[in-house]
Design a protein around this motif. Sequence first.
Motif, PDB file in Angstrom:
ATOM      1  N   UNK A 255       0.821  -1.219   0.000  1.00  0.00           N
ATOM      2  CA  UNK A 255       0.000   0.000   0.000  1.00  0.00           C
ATOM      3  C   UNK A 255       0.854   1.268   0.000  1.00  0.00           C
ATOM      4  N   UNK A 256       1.530   1.501  -1.094  1.00  0.00           N
ATOM      5  CA  UNK A 256       2.235   2.765  -1.295  1.00  0.00           C
ATOM      6  C   UNK A 256       1.426   3.635  -2.245  1.00  0.00           C
ATOM      7  N   UNK A 257       1.641   4.929  -2.174  1.00  0.00           N
ATOM      8  CA  UNK A 257       0.941   5.827  -3.091  1.00  0.00           C
ATOM      9  C   UNK A 257       1.361   5.540  -4.531  1.00  0.00           C
ATOM     10  N   UNK A 258       2.644   5.273  -4.750  1.00  0.00           N
ATOM     11  CA  UNK A 258       3.108   4.975  -6.106  1.00  0.00           C
ATOM     12  C   UNK A 258       2.524   3.660  -6.612  1.00  0.00           C
ATOM     13  N   UNK A 259       2.476   2.648  -5.729  1.00  0.00           N
ATOM     14  CA  UNK A 259       1.909   1.370  -6.133  1.00  0.00           C
ATOM     15  C   UNK A 259       0.450   1.485  -6.515  1.00  0.00           C
ATOM     16  N   UNK A 260      -0.297   2.283  -5.763  1.00  0.00           N
ATOM     17  CA  UNK A 260      -1.721   2.472  -6.074  1.00  0.00           C
ATOM     18  C   UNK A 260      -1.898   3.258  -7.364  1.00  0.00           C
ATOM     19  N   UNK A 261      -1.032   4.241  -7.589  1.00  0.00           N
ATOM     20  CA  UNK A 261      -1.074   4.952  -8.869  1.00  0.00           C
ATOM     21  C   UNK A 261      -0.844   3.987 -10.025  1.00  0.00           C
ATOM     22  N   UNK A 262       0.150   3.094  -9.867  1.00  0.00           N
ATOM     23  CA  UNK A 262       0.440   2.132 -10.934  1.00  0.00           C
ATOM     24  C   UNK A 262      -0.746   1.200 -11.176  1.00  0.00           C
ATOM     25  N   UNK A 263      -1.296   0.641 -10.078  1.00  0.00           N
ATOM     26  CA  UNK A 263      -2.395  -0.309 -10.221  1.00  0.00           C
ATOM     27  C   UNK A 263      -3.605   0.304 -10.897  1.00  0.00           C
ATOM     28  N   UNK A 264      -3.987   1.500 -10.465  1.00  0.00           N
ATOM     29  CA  UNK A 264      -5.133   2.174 -11.069  1.00  0.00           C
ATOM     30  C   UNK A 264      -4.850   2.509 -12.528  1.00  0.00           C
ATOM     31  N   UNK A 265      -3.646   3.002 -12.811  1.00  0.00           N
ATOM     32  CA  UNK A 265      -3.297   3.362 -14.185  1.00  0.00           C
ATOM     33  C   UNK A 265      -3.347   2.143 -15.103  1.00  0.00           C
ATOM     34  N   UNK A 266      -2.841   1.002 -14.648  1.00  0.00           N
ATOM     35  CA  UNK A 266      -2.819  -0.195 -15.488  1.00  0.00           C
ATOM     36  C   UNK A 266      -4.236  -0.656 -15.837  1.00  0.00           C
ATOM     37  N   UNK A 267      -5.134  -0.590 -14.850  1.00  0.00           N
ATOM     38  CA  UNK A 267      -6.509  -1.019 -15.089  1.00  0.00           C
ATOM     39  C   UNK A 267      -7.232  -0.026 -15.987  1.00  0.00           C
ATOM     40  N   UNK A 268      -7.048   1.262 -15.744  1.00  0.00           N
ATOM     41  CA  UNK A 268      -7.721   2.280 -16.557  1.00  0.00           C
ATOM     42  C   UNK A 268      -7.218   2.236 -18.000  1.00  0.00           C
ATOM     43  N   UNK A 269      -5.924   2.029 -18.181  1.00  0.00           N
ATOM     44  CA  UNK A 269      -5.390   1.943 -19.544  1.00  0.00           C
ATOM     45  C   UNK A 269      -5.954   0.726 -20.282  1.00  0.00           C
ATOM     46  N   UNK A 270      -6.152  -0.387 -19.565  1.00  0.00           N
ATOM     47  CA  UNK A 270      -6.787  -1.558 -20.180  1.00  0.00           C
ATOM     48  C   UNK A 270      -8.247  -1.271 -20.510  1.00  0.00           C
ATOM     49  N   UNK A 271      -8.925  -0.522 -19.634  1.00  0.00           N
ATOM     50  CA  UNK A 271     -10.304  -0.114 -19.882  1.00  0.00           C
ATOM     51  C   UNK A 271     -10.373   0.772 -21.118  1.00  0.00           C
ATOM     52  N   UNK A 272      -9.399   1.662 -21.271  1.00  0.00           N
ATOM     53  CA  UNK A 272      -9.334   2.506 -22.473  1.00  0.00           C
ATOM     54  C   UNK A 272      -9.286   1.654 -23.736  1.00  0.00           C
ATOM     55  N   UNK A 273      -8.426   0.646 -23.706  1.00  0.00           N
ATOM     56  CA  UNK A 273      -8.281  -0.211 -24.887  1.00  0.00           C
ATOM     57  C   UNK A 273      -9.560  -0.989 -25.172  1.00  0.00           C
ATOM     58  N   UNK A 274     -10.219  -1.446 -24.113  1.00  0.00           N
ATOM     59  CA  UNK A 274     -11.416  -2.281 -24.286  1.00  0.00           C
ATOM     60  C   UNK A 274     -12.590  -1.484 -24.861  1.00  0.00           C
ATOM     61  N   UNK A 275     -12.788  -0.277 -24.336  1.00  0.00           N
ATOM     62  CA  UNK A 275     -13.965   0.512 -24.721  1.00  0.00           C
ATOM     63  C   UNK A 275     -13.645   1.690 -25.638  1.00  0.00           C
ATOM     64  N   UNK A 276     -12.364   1.903 -25.940  1.00  0.00           N
ATOM     65  CA  UNK A 276     -12.017   3.053 -26.774  1.00  0.00           C
ATOM     66  C   UNK A 276     -12.077   4.368 -26.025  1.00  0.00           C
ATOM     67  N   UNK A 277     -11.929   4.311 -24.693  1.00  0.00           N
ATOM     68  CA  UNK A 277     -11.923   5.530 -23.872  1.00  0.00           C
ATOM     69  C   UNK A 277     -10.578   6.256 -24.016  1.00  0.00           C
ATOM     70  N   UNK A 278     -10.514   7.426 -23.427  1.00  0.00           N
ATOM     71  CA  UNK A 278      -9.273   8.210 -23.442  1.00  0.00           C
ATOM     72  C   UNK A 278      -8.999   8.807 -22.060  1.00  0.00           C
ATOM     73  N   UNK A 279      -9.325   8.059 -21.022  1.00  0.00           N
ATOM     74  CA  UNK A 279      -9.039   8.521 -19.657  1.00  0.00           C
ATOM     75  C   UNK A 279      -7.525   8.605 -19.452  1.00  0.00           C
ATOM     76  N   UNK A 280      -7.108   9.576 -18.645  1.00  0.00           N
ATOM     77  CA  UNK A 280      -5.671   9.804 -18.442  1.00  0.00           C
ATOM     78  C   UNK A 280      -5.336   9.707 -16.955  1.00  0.00           C
ATOM     79  N   UNK A 281      -5.020   8.513 -16.474  1.00  0.00           N
ATOM     80  CA  UNK A 281      -4.676   8.355 -15.052  1.00  0.00           C
ATOM     81  C   UNK A 281      -3.346   9.010 -14.722  1.00  0.00           C
ATOM     82  N   UNK A 282      -3.221   9.436 -13.464  1.00  0.00           N
ATOM     83  CA  UNK A 282      -1.957  10.005 -12.991  1.00  0.00           C
ATOM     84  C   UNK A 282      -0.933   8.884 -12.847  1.00  0.00           C
ATOM     85  N   UNK A 283       0.270   9.129 -13.324  1.00  0.00           N
ATOM     86  CA  UNK A 283       1.309   8.101 -13.289  1.00  0.00           C
ATOM     87  C   UNK A 283       2.125   8.194 -11.998  1.00  0.00           C
TER      88      UNK A 283
END
Length: 333
Positions: A255-283
Amino acid sequence: MIKIVVESHIPYIKGLLEPMARVEYLDTCEITAAAVRDADALLVRTRTRCDASLLEGSRVGFIGTATIGTDHIDLDYCRERGIEVVNAPGCNAPAVAQWVHAALGCWLGQMPVPVHGPLTLGVVGVGHVGSIVARWGRELGYRVLQCDPPRAAAEGSEGFVTLDQVKAQSDVVTFHTPLTHEGQWPTFHMCDAQFLAQAPRLRLVMNAARGAVCDNSALAGWAGDVAIDCWEHEPAIDRQLLAKALVATPHIAGYSSDGKHRGTAMVVEALNRHFGFHARPVQAQAPASGASQVTLERIMRSYDPMLDTARLKACPHDFERLRNNYDLRPEVM
């Protein structure tokens, strides 16, 4: 409009998806079959069991878990129904390595009888987390034994040892494996009473992998020291083991802030690919491979696991609250 159900404890995600979808943020206990029936996607952590009882009759076509593991997801069921499942491998690896070496530093600092010669650290499971743990261990001057039978079989035995060698030679063993019950190398209760009895030099067992990799009852009755972040039967953890443990934390090693940023970003980027979204998570700011160089002083200064241990030992019934409301820490830079 596409509907997405998001487990409310996933950090750094609110506001990212709303322009493109209808988003419902629900507590873990609120994510029911009725709640996801009209959802197209589901974003969760480890506490939400994604199987037929939750998904049957729904239109869910995408599940993203902002975690390394997928034990809570029925992958066969999802595969049969064409549901894409995405996890976040390695997202919190540096944070778990930070927990391991901070806990090990606490243990070394309180030992009445020092280890003679270089401490021998057995690392069982040398994936994203174990690789960083092993590399930092070598930098800190420990003798590191790497045990990963699947990797050894695929890559050759050079650089790896067997589990029997780990048991025979290690002063400290730390586990970083998935939880498996079948196959050639099952990990369920890998560390049991027999393992402990066959490890004459072993003085500290650490588990920040999956709770059932270690038999908690066996650890509770063992004479050596333990540092535990992942427990069997969470949140109803073994109180005898809790009382015994030198380091005892509520499943927050990653539970680090960087680890949570990575986890959320990885899932959101996969969601972008699946649905054609363009969300921009903080890295994340810290490197996903972990700090290139560490000292024990820097690690200990970055995180004190004894504070989390004191909180859990004082209020073990608050395991979930302590976990869900954890103050995310920075990683070692």
